[in-house]
Each structure stands twice: as C-alpha cells, then as structure tokens.
Enzyme design. Structure first.
Site, PDB file in Angstrom:
ATOM      1  N   ARG A  65      28.309  46.167  43.216  1.00 33.58           N
ATOM      2  CA  ARG A  65      28.438  45.265  44.193  1.00 33.58           C
ATOM      3  C   ARG A  65      28.210  45.614  45.744  1.00 33.58           C
ATOM      4  O   ARG A  65      27.726  44.970  46.582  1.00 33.58           O
ATOM      5  CB  ARG A  65      29.688  44.584  44.257  1.00 33.58           C
ATOM      6  CG  ARG A  65      29.732  43.817  42.853  1.00 33.58           C
ATOM      7  CD  ARG A  65      30.002  42.482  42.965  1.00 33.58           C
ATOM      8  NE  ARG A  65      30.373  41.800  41.938  1.00 33.58           N
ATOM      9  CZ  ARG A  65      31.473  40.911  41.690  1.00 33.58           C
ATOM     10  NH1 ARG A  65      32.296  40.747  42.589  1.00 33.58           N
ATOM     11  NH2 ARG A  65      31.902  40.491  40.703  1.00 33.58           N
TER      12      ARG A  65
ATOM     13  N   ASP B  66      36.977  28.500  51.253  1.00 32.85           N
ATOM     14  CA  ASP B  66      37.263  29.690  50.788  1.00 32.85           C
ATOM     15  C   ASP B  66      36.812  30.821  51.698  1.00 32.85           C
ATOM     16  O   ASP B  66      36.799  30.443  52.986  1.00 32.85           O
ATOM     17  CB  ASP B  66      35.811  29.654  49.769  1.00 32.85           C
ATOM     18  CG  ASP B  66      35.847  30.773  48.645  1.00 32.85           C
ATOM     19  OD1 ASP B  66      36.123  30.310  47.485  1.00 32.85           O
ATOM     20  OD2 ASP B  66      35.626  31.819  48.859  1.00 32.85           O
TER      21      ASP B  66
HETATM   22  C1  LIG Z   1      36.396  32.297  40.480  1.00 30.09           C
HETATM   23  S1  LIG Z   1      36.392  31.413  42.127  1.00 30.09           S
HETATM   24  C2  LIG Z   1      37.174  29.682  41.680  1.00 30.09           C
HETATM   25  C3  LIG Z   1      36.406  28.673  42.054  1.00 30.09           C
HETATM   26  C4  LIG Z   1      36.956  27.390  41.858  1.00 30.09           C
HETATM   27  N1  LIG Z   1      38.048  27.005  42.393  1.00 30.09           N
HETATM   28  C5  LIG Z   1      37.082  26.896  40.370  1.00 30.09           C
HETATM   29  O1  LIG Z   1      37.955  26.949  39.715  1.00 30.09           O
HETATM   30  O2  LIG Z   1      35.860  26.892  39.685  1.00 30.09           O
HETATM   31  C6  LIG Z   1      37.622  32.108  42.868  1.00 30.09           C
HETATM   32  C7  LIG Z   1      37.323  31.970  44.425  1.00 30.09           C
HETATM   33  O3  LIG Z   1      38.319  32.191  45.247  1.00 30.09           O
HETATM   34  C8  LIG Z   1      37.907  32.733  46.584  1.00 30.09           C
HETATM   35  N2  LIG Z   1      38.904  33.891  47.161  1.00 30.09           N
HETATM   36  C9  LIG Z   1      39.479  34.880  46.534  1.00 30.09           C
HETATM   37  N3  LIG Z   1      40.575  35.544  47.434  1.00 30.09           N
HETATM   38  C10 LIG Z   1      40.515  34.486  48.498  1.00 30.09           C
HETATM   39  C11 LIG Z   1      41.487  34.463  49.505  1.00 30.09           C
HETATM   40  N4  LIG Z   1      42.103  35.388  49.863  1.00 30.09           N
HETATM   41  N5  LIG Z   1      41.587  33.286  50.244  1.00 30.09           N
HETATM   42  C12 LIG Z   1      40.406  32.336  49.954  1.00 30.09           C
HETATM   43  N6  LIG Z   1      39.635  32.263  48.831  1.00 30.09           N
HETATM   44  C13 LIG Z   1      39.754  33.435  47.955  1.00 30.09           C
HETATM   45  C14 LIG Z   1      36.655  33.613  45.852  1.00 30.09           C
HETATM   46  O4  LIG Z   1      35.980  33.724  47.046  1.00 30.09           O
HETATM   47  C15 LIG Z   1      36.296  32.765  44.863  1.00 30.09           C
HETATM   48  O5  LIG Z   1      35.036  31.846  45.520  1.00 30.09           O
END
Ligand SMILES: C[S@@+](CC[C@H](N)C(=O)[O-])C[C@H]1O[C@@H](n2cnc3c(N)ncnc32)[C@H](O)[C@@H]1O
Length: 291
Positions: A47, A150
C-alpha cells in the site's frame, strides 16, 4: 527476529524492515485509531510503496522520517493508503428497512430528519440512504438532511463524484437503476453516475472519528457507523461510541456493522434490534418497535 515467511529486503524495490512496520503501526494508530494486525506486514509494504515511488524515496525509513518531520502534506496520502474502504450499495439491507420504519413512526414533523453516515467510504452507504428516503417520501425533496463523512479524502472525492463501475450496481433492481442513475457514455462507458437529484441530498465532509471535536452540528435521528469499529481497539471504540451517542437524539437509532457489538463498549447505547442500538433509557420501548 522477523516472523517466519517475512522476506526482509529480498527482491523488494524499497528497503523495508520490521522496525519500519512497527513505526507505521504506531503512526496510523495515533492518527486514525486504526489497529493494524501483525499479519499486515506485506499489505503495508504494497500500500505504501506507491507513495515512496511518487516521492522518489528508496527506503521506508526515509519515508517515515519524512512523516515524523511533520510534512503535513504527506499525512493524508499515508492515511488514505492504509484505510480499508470495502462497501456496497444497500449493504446490510435490514438497516434500510428499520430506517424506513423510523421515518414512518415519526411521520412528517416541522424539522428535517437528520441522518449521518459516519464512515461513508466511497459514498454507497449515503446514496443508499438518499435513494431509500426519496422512495419513502416519494419526493426529490424529502424532509431529510444527510451528512456523510470519512477520514479518507480519496474516498470522499469518489463519493462526491458519485460515479461507479456498473459492476458495483449489479444487485440493484432495474427500476432503481433507471430512477437514480445515469449511464456513462464515451470515456465513461461501463460506469454510471448517481443523478444530481440524489447527489444534492448528501453533504460529504472529512471527519476523523478520533478527533475531540466533530465538525458537524447538532444531533441526529439516525447514525450509521458501520464496519469501522472493527479497526479500532476497545479503548478507541469506547471513546468514539460515546462521542457519537452524544450526537444521537434521545429517541434516535445507531446502526453498527454486522460483526460489531457495543456490548462491552457502551453503557449509553443498548441493542434494540439486529445491530441496531438506541439510548439505554429508551431501549425497552424501542425494542418493541425495531426488533
Ligand atoms: C470498511 S469501510 C465501511 C464503509 C461503510 N460504512 C460500510 O459499512 O459499507 C470503513 C471506512 O472507515 C473509514 N475510517 C477508518 N478510520 C477512520 C477514522 N478514524 N475516522 C473516520 N473514518 C475512518 C475508512 O476510511 C473507511 O472508508
């Protein structure tokens, strides 16, 4: 000693050691609360390699020193590279049924309903909410405000553009595709764009769930915070859930991801349906409606 099977240096384009990996783990935890498992050694290399190439660096150590030197510009691409963004339209469909029940239960009222997609990734979750809300009210101007946030700015750019490969829309019924999407032509062949009428219902913004002050105003009827807690440890989960609970109306609903439980994480929110939570004081009443 490196764990078995970890090739250090051999055949790699960039110098990368266990120590570098531990540094990355510490940095992303401090910045985003994300706990990278020890097994992610190779994932981290692949990555972040793109970033080293873009910056013409030859070792992870040089890259991490640059981040340590507080080169603010690089923190965002570093974070973007390490988040996991898997999502889809109408993922965990039962939440959208519960959301509709909530809207029906509360009927039309003076103020708009407020719904927050708190880790929205590339936007599919927020647009699913918007489409369902349009269907529910049978109106392109439903009494609903949708905020989607996000940490990852690359995801937010994709979300705001609202352009998706057709393969990602395969599970949507034809009527929904027709009503809510426009097929791309020419350079956008094989893609579709969410219609402007739906896009304008969602406000996207960057927000780190770890930060002390969330740059969103007021309280929400429904918070979708799905499939992000799994990346946090218990201490971080507790902090984040308490902050989100403070933004949830007394009679509001919180939707968690399919493998996320708040059982030992929060005393404020209690389970009232399948991965559906509400304020503890309202839990018994809410259970009767949303179970
Ligand atoms: C697996 S995705 C989930 C997307 C959606 N909520 C779903 O359930 O399909 C997790 C998301 O959390 C975000 N994320 C991770 N750490 C975070 C943080 N500290 N604050 C905000 N978003 C975060 C990531 O960038 C990612 O887009």
């Amino acid at each position: 000693m490196p764990a078995a099977g970890r090739e250090l240096g051999a055949g790699r384009e960039f110098a990368y050691t266990e120590q570098d990996f531990e540094r990355v783990r510490g940095m992303i935890y401090a910045r985003a609360g994300i706990r990278l498992e020890a097994s992610k050694f190779n994932m981290v290399y692949s990555r972040l390699s793109r970033r080293l190439r873009a910056l013409s660096l030859s070792s992870f150590r040089a890259y991490l020193d640059l981040l340590d030197a507080d080169d603010a510009q690089e923190w965002q691409p570093f974070t973007n590279a390490l988040t996991t963004n898997l999502t889809s339209f109408f993922r965990e469909p039962h939440h959208f049924e519960v959301m509709e029940r909530y809207l029906a239960e509360h009927g039309r009222r003076g103020a708009k309903f407020r719904i927050w997609s708190a880790a929205c990734s590339t936007g599919e979750e927020a647009y699913s909410i918007a489409m369902r809300v349009v269907e529910h009210f049978n109106s392109w101007t439903p009494p609903v405000q949708i905020i989607a946030s996000d940490l990852d700015t690359t995801c937010l750019d994709t979300a705001a553009a609202g352009v998706y490969p057709l393969a990602r829309l395969e599970n949507l019924p034809p009527a929904q595709l027709k009503r809510f999407f426009m097929r791309g032509r020419g350079a956008n062949e094989g893609k579709a764009r969410v219609r402007q009428d739906v896009r304008r219902l969602v406000e996207f913004q960057q927000l780190n769930l770890l930060s002390n002050a969330y740059p969103v105003e007021g309280v929400f009827d429904i918070i979708f915070c799905r499939n992000v807690m799994i990346y946090f440890d218990k201490v971080t989960q507790r902090k984040v859930v308490e902050r989100l609970a403070a933004r949830l109306r007394p009679d509001g609903l919180y939707f968690a991801g399919h493998s996320e439980s708040l059982l030992h994480v929060s005393d404020t929110l209690k389970l009232v349906g399948q991965t559906v939570y509400a304020h503890a004081e309202q839990a018994e009443h809410m259970k009767r409606i949303y179970r």
